[in-house]
Design a protein around this motif. Sequence first.
Motif, short mmCIF file in Angstrom:
data_model
loop_
_atom_site.label_atom_id
_atom_site.label_comp_id
_atom_site.label_asym_id
_atom_site.label_seq_id
_atom_site.Cartn_x
_atom_site.Cartn_y
_atom_site.Cartn_z
N MET A 2 -27.14 6.36 -21.73
CA MET A 2 -26.94 7.02 -23.02
C MET A 2 -25.49 7.42 -23.25
O MET A 2 -25.14 7.91 -24.33
CB MET A 2 -27.84 8.25 -23.11
N LEU A 3 -24.63 7.26 -22.24
CA LEU A 3 -23.22 7.59 -22.41
C LEU A 3 -22.56 6.61 -23.38
O LEU A 3 -22.99 5.45 -23.51
CB LEU A 3 -22.50 7.52 -21.06
N PRO A 4 -21.50 7.05 -24.09
CA PRO A 4 -20.75 6.10 -24.93
C PRO A 4 -20.33 4.88 -24.12
O PRO A 4 -19.97 5.00 -22.94
CB PRO A 4 -19.55 6.92 -25.39
N GLN A 5 -20.37 3.73 -24.75
CA GLN A 5 -20.19 2.47 -24.02
C GLN A 5 -18.87 2.41 -23.26
O GLN A 5 -18.79 1.82 -22.18
CB GLN A 5 -20.30 1.30 -24.99
N ASP A 6 -17.83 3.03 -23.80
CA ASP A 6 -16.52 2.93 -23.16
C ASP A 6 -16.19 4.14 -22.29
O ASP A 6 -15.08 4.24 -21.76
CB ASP A 6 -15.43 2.76 -24.22
N PHE A 7 -17.14 5.05 -22.11
CA PHE A 7 -16.82 6.31 -21.44
C PHE A 7 -16.48 6.10 -19.97
O PHE A 7 -15.39 6.49 -19.50
CB PHE A 7 -18.01 7.28 -21.57
N LEU A 8 -17.37 5.50 -19.21
CA LEU A 8 -17.10 5.27 -17.79
C LEU A 8 -15.97 4.25 -17.57
O LEU A 8 -15.14 4.46 -16.67
CB LEU A 8 -18.38 4.83 -17.08
N PRO A 9 -15.90 3.16 -18.34
CA PRO A 9 -14.77 2.24 -18.17
C PRO A 9 -13.41 2.90 -18.37
O PRO A 9 -12.45 2.57 -17.67
CB PRO A 9 -15.04 1.17 -19.22
N ARG A 10 -13.32 3.85 -19.30
CA ARG A 10 -12.04 4.53 -19.53
C ARG A 10 -11.66 5.40 -18.33
O ARG A 10 -10.49 5.46 -17.93
CB ARG A 10 -12.12 5.39 -20.79
N LEU A 11 -12.65 6.05 -17.74
CA LEU A 11 -12.37 6.86 -16.55
C LEU A 11 -12.00 5.97 -15.36
O LEU A 11 -11.13 6.32 -14.56
CB LEU A 11 -13.57 7.73 -16.22
N ASN A 12 -12.67 4.83 -15.25
CA ASN A 12 -12.33 3.88 -14.19
C ASN A 12 -10.89 3.39 -14.37
O ASN A 12 -10.13 3.29 -13.39
CB ASN A 12 -13.31 2.71 -14.23
N ALA A 13 -10.50 3.11 -15.60
CA ALA A 13 -9.13 2.66 -15.86
C ALA A 13 -8.12 3.74 -15.48
O ALA A 13 -7.05 3.43 -14.91
CB ALA A 13 -8.98 2.29 -17.34
N TYR A 14 -8.45 4.99 -15.76
CA TYR A 14 -7.55 6.09 -15.38
C TYR A 14 -7.40 6.15 -13.86
O TYR A 14 -6.29 6.36 -13.35
CB TYR A 14 -8.10 7.42 -15.91
N ALA A 15 -8.50 5.96 -13.14
CA ALA A 15 -8.43 5.97 -11.68
C ALA A 15 -7.51 4.87 -11.16
O ALA A 15 -6.74 5.09 -10.21
CB ALA A 15 -9.83 5.82 -11.10
N GLN A 16 -7.59 3.69 -11.78
CA GLN A 16 -6.74 2.57 -11.34
C GLN A 16 -5.27 2.83 -11.66
O GLN A 16 -4.38 2.58 -10.84
CB GLN A 16 -7.20 1.27 -12.01
N GLU A 17 -5.02 3.37 -12.85
CA GLU A 17 -3.63 3.60 -13.29
C GLU A 17 -2.93 4.66 -12.46
O GLU A 17 -1.73 4.55 -12.19
CB GLU A 17 -3.62 4.01 -14.76
N THR A 18 -3.66 5.69 -12.07
CA THR A 18 -3.04 6.82 -11.37
C THR A 18 -3.28 6.80 -9.86
O THR A 18 -2.83 7.70 -9.16
CB THR A 18 -3.60 8.15 -11.93
N HIS A 19 -3.99 5.77 -9.38
CA HIS A 19 -4.33 5.67 -7.96
C HIS A 19 -5.07 6.92 -7.49
O HIS A 19 -4.85 7.41 -6.38
CB HIS A 19 -3.07 5.43 -7.12
N SER A 20 -5.95 7.41 -8.36
CA SER A 20 -6.78 8.57 -8.04
C SER A 20 -8.20 8.10 -7.72
O SER A 20 -8.61 7.02 -8.13
CB SER A 20 -6.83 9.54 -9.21
N ALA A 21 -8.93 8.92 -6.99
CA ALA A 21 -10.35 8.69 -6.77
C ALA A 21 -11.11 9.75 -7.57
O ALA A 21 -10.84 10.94 -7.44
CB ALA A 21 -10.71 8.79 -5.29
N LEU A 22 -12.03 9.32 -8.42
CA LEU A 22 -12.84 10.22 -9.23
C LEU A 22 -14.28 10.21 -8.72
O LEU A 22 -14.82 9.15 -8.42
CB LEU A 22 -12.83 9.81 -10.70
N MET A 23 -14.90 11.38 -8.66
CA MET A 23 -16.33 11.48 -8.38
C MET A 23 -16.97 12.23 -9.54
O MET A 23 -16.59 13.37 -9.83
CB MET A 23 -16.60 12.20 -7.07
N LEU A 24 -17.95 11.59 -10.17
CA LEU A 24 -18.54 12.11 -11.40
C LEU A 24 -20.02 12.43 -11.18
O LEU A 24 -20.79 11.57 -10.74
CB LEU A 24 -18.41 11.10 -12.53
#
Length: 507
Positions: free
Chosen positions: A269-291
């Motif tokens: 039910m999440l917006p279609q681009d919601f998780l992909p945008r967070l994944n992209a942020y993780a790649q760009e900043t070399h961060s690890a996100l746990m949601l």
Amino acid sequence: MLCVGALNIFSFAPIGMWPVQIAGMALLFALLSQHQVNSVPRRAAWLAWAYSLSWIFSCTSWLLIAMVRYGDLPIPLAVAALALLSAGLAMYAALSVWFALWLQRRWRISNDKLVLIILPALWMLNEWLRGWVLTGFPWSISGYALSNTMLAAFAPILGVYGLSFLSAVLSGIFSWIIISRFKKQRLVVGSSAFVAIFGAGALLTNVHWTQATGKPISVRLLQGNVEQDMKFDPAYLNASLELYRKMLTAAPADLIVTPETAFPLLTSMLPQDFLPRLNAYAQETHSALMLGVVVQDGEARYTNSLLGFSPLHADRAYRYDKHHLVPFGEFVPFGFRWFVHMMNIPLSELSVPDQMQSPMAVRDQFVMPDICYESLFGEEIAAQLSHQIASHLPVATILLNASNLAWYGNSFAMPQHLQFAQMRVLETGRPWLGVTNTGSTVVINADSSLKAQVPHLTRATLESSVQGYSGTTPYIFWGNRGILGLVFFILLTTCGLSQRAARKSHN
């Protein structure tokens, strides 16, 4: 004994007056040793049941907040429900006392051995059964009260139930002194035993079972402080999503974590681009996100999960699924669906995944998550670490717990949850990250000291660093088998020696 049992709430966090527990249980043991009580096992069992009932009820009274404020139960019905739960769990104490008195008669055990050995051993077994049978409810286990004493050094060897046994032994010694009306000889012997036990704990504090490994990682732990009655309100869903999205992307870090179910929508039910945008942020900043999110794997199959995105998980998200579910909140015990239907609590039936799951790699550390209620089950965390070691898999160097304690308001649930986390650190020798919606959001060092914490009921980000630790403690290796084996050996030896002594005196 109802009043004495209720006082045990003061022995746990945030008050921490652990001698209250020792004294209260000593009084119980002293009463159980009296002829007018132990000559009628049923009377003794009822005494232990009343003591345990009020102990459990007082220490879990925060459950009333969830049932009344968020479950829409009338106060009298909520109190009755908690009393019924406490009464059922207190039956373990009643059975343990009944069995202790049966052993005393069967094997001709003296009153001294009853209070010094049999009752302490069976009290520990009563608490272990409460934390294991029917998925278990090990809240306010007596050993937690000792988490900030010198006896905490026994936790890496025997775990929280080992501390429960030591607590009961101390109570037994105190009751042994009380029974003698504080005779000088027993007072000296009992005081010496106290000093010896605490002295052994002091010596064990110098033993370091684990050691630092790799480089510290930077962490950002997000405490959104979203009120529970707003969290699942459709009018606030978009606001919650946007709040945690902004907190996640405010600054990079090696590891950024949200609380349990921070996103109050199914993944479908999440917006279609919601998780992909967070994944992209993780790649760009070399961060690890746990949601924290509820994952839908198909029709009528849901899991309370943590999804991880990082440069190592760009194409396939890391995933941890909660396996030890909360009765009534996440699954419906057999025969109680009628009770759940009376409450207005969402997500009451989730799927149960495998207990053994892999940690997430973050730089050169491995982070092993668990979710909310799972932090109470130290034997399961130890079993995961033991499995990783035995299977030559990546072994967790940092423990992480994501929770949502907003169900329980500004109650003792938060500091008690933190106290339980410190016990898991002691048992495993690994640092702990705790991230919650309303508190306690913390970083705990590998020696169980509190490194950093944000205030309860505030919106804040905890920025800190954590050093991973490797190695194994005896508790990781044998879990609760160590203290269970020790207690059964003590019981069998005591019964055997008592029977032999009785035969000799008879001859």
